[in-house]
Design a protein around this motif. Structure first.
Motif, short mmCIF file in Angstrom:
data_model
loop_
_atom_site.label_atom_id
_atom_site.label_comp_id
_atom_site.label_asym_id
_atom_site.label_seq_id
_atom_site.Cartn_x
_atom_site.Cartn_y
_atom_site.Cartn_z
N ASP A 129 37.65 29.08 52.19
CA ASP A 129 39.02 29.53 51.95
C ASP A 129 40.06 28.56 52.49
OD1 ASP A 129 38.05 32.05 50.93
OD2 ASP A 129 37.60 32.58 53.02
N ASP A 166 31.80 26.34 49.44
CA ASP A 166 32.74 27.42 49.09
C ASP A 166 33.43 27.87 50.36
OD1 ASP A 166 32.51 27.66 46.40
OD2 ASP A 166 30.86 29.12 46.47
N ILE A 190 40.54 23.29 47.91
CA ILE A 190 40.64 24.33 48.94
C ILE A 190 41.91 24.05 49.77
CG2 ILE A 190 39.50 25.36 50.97
CD1 ILE A 190 36.84 24.25 49.81
N SER A 246 38.77 18.96 46.89
CA SER A 246 38.02 20.21 46.68
C SER A 246 38.89 21.32 46.09
CB SER A 246 37.45 20.70 48.02
OG SER A 246 38.50 21.06 48.91
#
Ligand code: SF4
Length: 492
Positions: free
Chosen positions: A298, A296, A320, A318
């Motif tokens: 940003d 996880d 992201i 992903s």
């Protein structure tokens, strides 16, 4: 005087594997030396210590060998004018075996009884020391400390008649990794070791034949890619055309162990190896990494430049966002030819700076190609934390680098490789990241287009990740067998 052991391109960067050489050759083009200089320029990433070109004009061989970059030495018309002829070979050097020094700059030239001959070599001969001692006992006088000179002496002392037979005789004596380009008065010769560990490709420009380490060297001169020189193949180019010889029989190509690290780091991303774009492999590596080791976060930030394609692949897989959270100064070192200790101690900051606008307050995934000693990773992670990252997760686009390379790549000894002395958890703690993950060996094989690694007969050389060193021993009848390098007594 320039510090030869710390090239400007490498200032503050002793934490990488370094490719040891690039080779180039052309036959049948009026401007052969100029084309060779361009080819070497495209192959500059494979060696920055020195460059050399040897050309033949039908009467005499001319050689220019210089310390420094291709641009520094081969852009002047006066230098190219000293290299007349329609055939030439060239070499970029990053020294390890034999060390630095003018006498080790290639191509190496020798005047044989049958005429002149020059050779340029990418790779490393694992039995060079044994052969050199044997040759010296028989009276050979070596001019350099390069393993490549061994090849010249083996050719010179061969009892065979024609030049090509003498070269084949020499190939049957040497072991390890080699992609060679050679010129004689009548021929350009290119050959790869039976495992094809180092690359070599064939090209064509207006009817002239080109051999080069990578396809990017064909692109720069507008040459057409024809095919790869196969593992264990020798191509002999004359005015009559190209002849393909198999000095080791047909087995060679079946036992290919091409260096998988070429895909990870060495090759230019715009090159194509084994029909596969290096750039696309690196993107697939990033995608595999995202699937195997999700996190996880940003923002996905590459460690430039080599981490960029894998970071793009990671971001795409992903979901992201990708962003440039570290900016590379491409001109680093050109100013600091001989850096003082205080400047060198700035280390990675000479080359990289964190982009606070992208990083501050974010959970950052850093993507890099490999961890060697760990010193660069340590500094980069600290730089990213100093720029305000909330979390730092490191994802490495290759398996842990646990073993040294004996096949023409400058690597620290095993004990200095971080992954050889620490577990992944210890490494994460050492470089101060919130998490650290590496691509699996099967993930790397999937990225290059295989289903998985064949542990019985690996499709690539991956010894720096597995310790599984391949080499070929060839008897005088041309029969070859694959053995572990560790069985050899004189690994250099
Ligand atoms: Fe390439 Fe690693 Fe094999 Fe050396 S040991 S040839 S770097 S894969």
């Amino acid at each position: 005087m320039m510090n030869f052991t710390t090239h400007p391109f490498d200032a503050g960067d002793d934490d990488r594997f370094h490719e040891e050489c690039g080779v180039f050759g052309v036959f049948g083009a009026q401007n052969a030396a100029a084309l060779t200089a361009l080819g070497l320029h495209a192959l500059q990433h494979r060696g920055q210590e020195a460059a050399g070109i040897c050309a033949f004009d039908g009467t005499q061989f001319s050689t220019e060998r210089h310390v420094g970059l291709v641009d520094d030495n081969f852009t002047k018309p006066s230098v190219i004018a000293r290299l007349p002829g329609d055939r030439a070979i060239g070499h970029n050097r990053y020294s390890t075996t034999g060390g630095a020094g003018i006498r080790n700059i290639q191509p190496l030239f020798a005047e044989f009884a049958g005429g002149g001959f020059a050779v340029a070599h990418n790779g490393n001969l694992t039995n060079a020391m044994t052969l050199q001692k044997e040759l010296q006992r028989r009276g050979s006088i070596f001019q350099s400390t390069s393993d490549t000179e061994t090849i010249l002496h083996l050719i010179a002392t061969s009892s065979r008649g024609p030049l090509v037979d003498r070269v084949i005789d020499a190939l049957h004596r040497i072991e390890g990794a080699y992609s060679l380009v050679c010129i004689s008065e009548k021929k350009l010769i290119g050959c790869r070791d039976p495992l094809g560990i180092r690359p070599l490709v064939l090209g064509d420009i207006n009817g002239a034949t080109v051999v080069a380490s990578e396809t990017c060297a064909l692109d720069i001169i507008g040459a057409r890619f024809v095919r790869e020189v196969e593992p264990g193949e020798m191509v002999v180019i004359t005015e009559d055309g190209i002849e393909s010889l198999r000095p080791f029989g047909a087995q060679g190509s079946q036992r290919s162990r091409f260096c998988i690290f070429e895909y990870v780091y060495f090759a230019r991303p715009d090159s194509v190896h084994k029909g596969t774009s290096v750039y696309n492999v690196r993107k697939r590596i990033g995608a595999e990494l995202a699937r195997e080791m999700p996190v996880d976060a940003d923002v996905v930030v590459p460690v430039p430049d080599s981490g960029v394609p894998s970071a793009i692949g990671f971001a795409e897989a992903s979901g992201i966002p990708f962003d440039l959270g570290i900016i590379r100064n491409h001109y680093v070192g050109r100013t600091f030819i001989e850096p003082s200790d205080s400047i060198r101690n700035m280390g990675v900051k000479l080359k990289h700076n964190a982009n606070r606008a992208v990083i501050a307050g974010k959970r950052v995934v850093l993507v890099d190609d490999s961890i060697v000693r760990g010193t660069t990773s340590l500094k980069i992670v600290q730089m990213v934390r100093d720029a305000g990252a909330r979390e730092v997760h490191m994802r490495i686009a290759s398996p842990p680098t646990t073993d040294s390379c004996f096949y023409g790549v400058d690597t620290p000894e095993k004990g200095k490789l971080l992954a050889s002395r620490m577990s992944i958890a210890e490494m994460a703690n050492y470089i101060n990241v919130d998490s650290l993950s590496f691509l699996s060996i099967d993930g790397l094989y999937r990225a290059v287009g295989e289903a998985r690694r064949n542990n019985e007969m690996p499709q690539y050389c991956d010894a720096c990740f597995t310790g599984d060193y391949p080499t070929v021993l060839t008897d005088r009848n041309g029969n070859s067998n694959v053995r572990q390098l560790s069985l050899l007594s004189d690994v250099s």
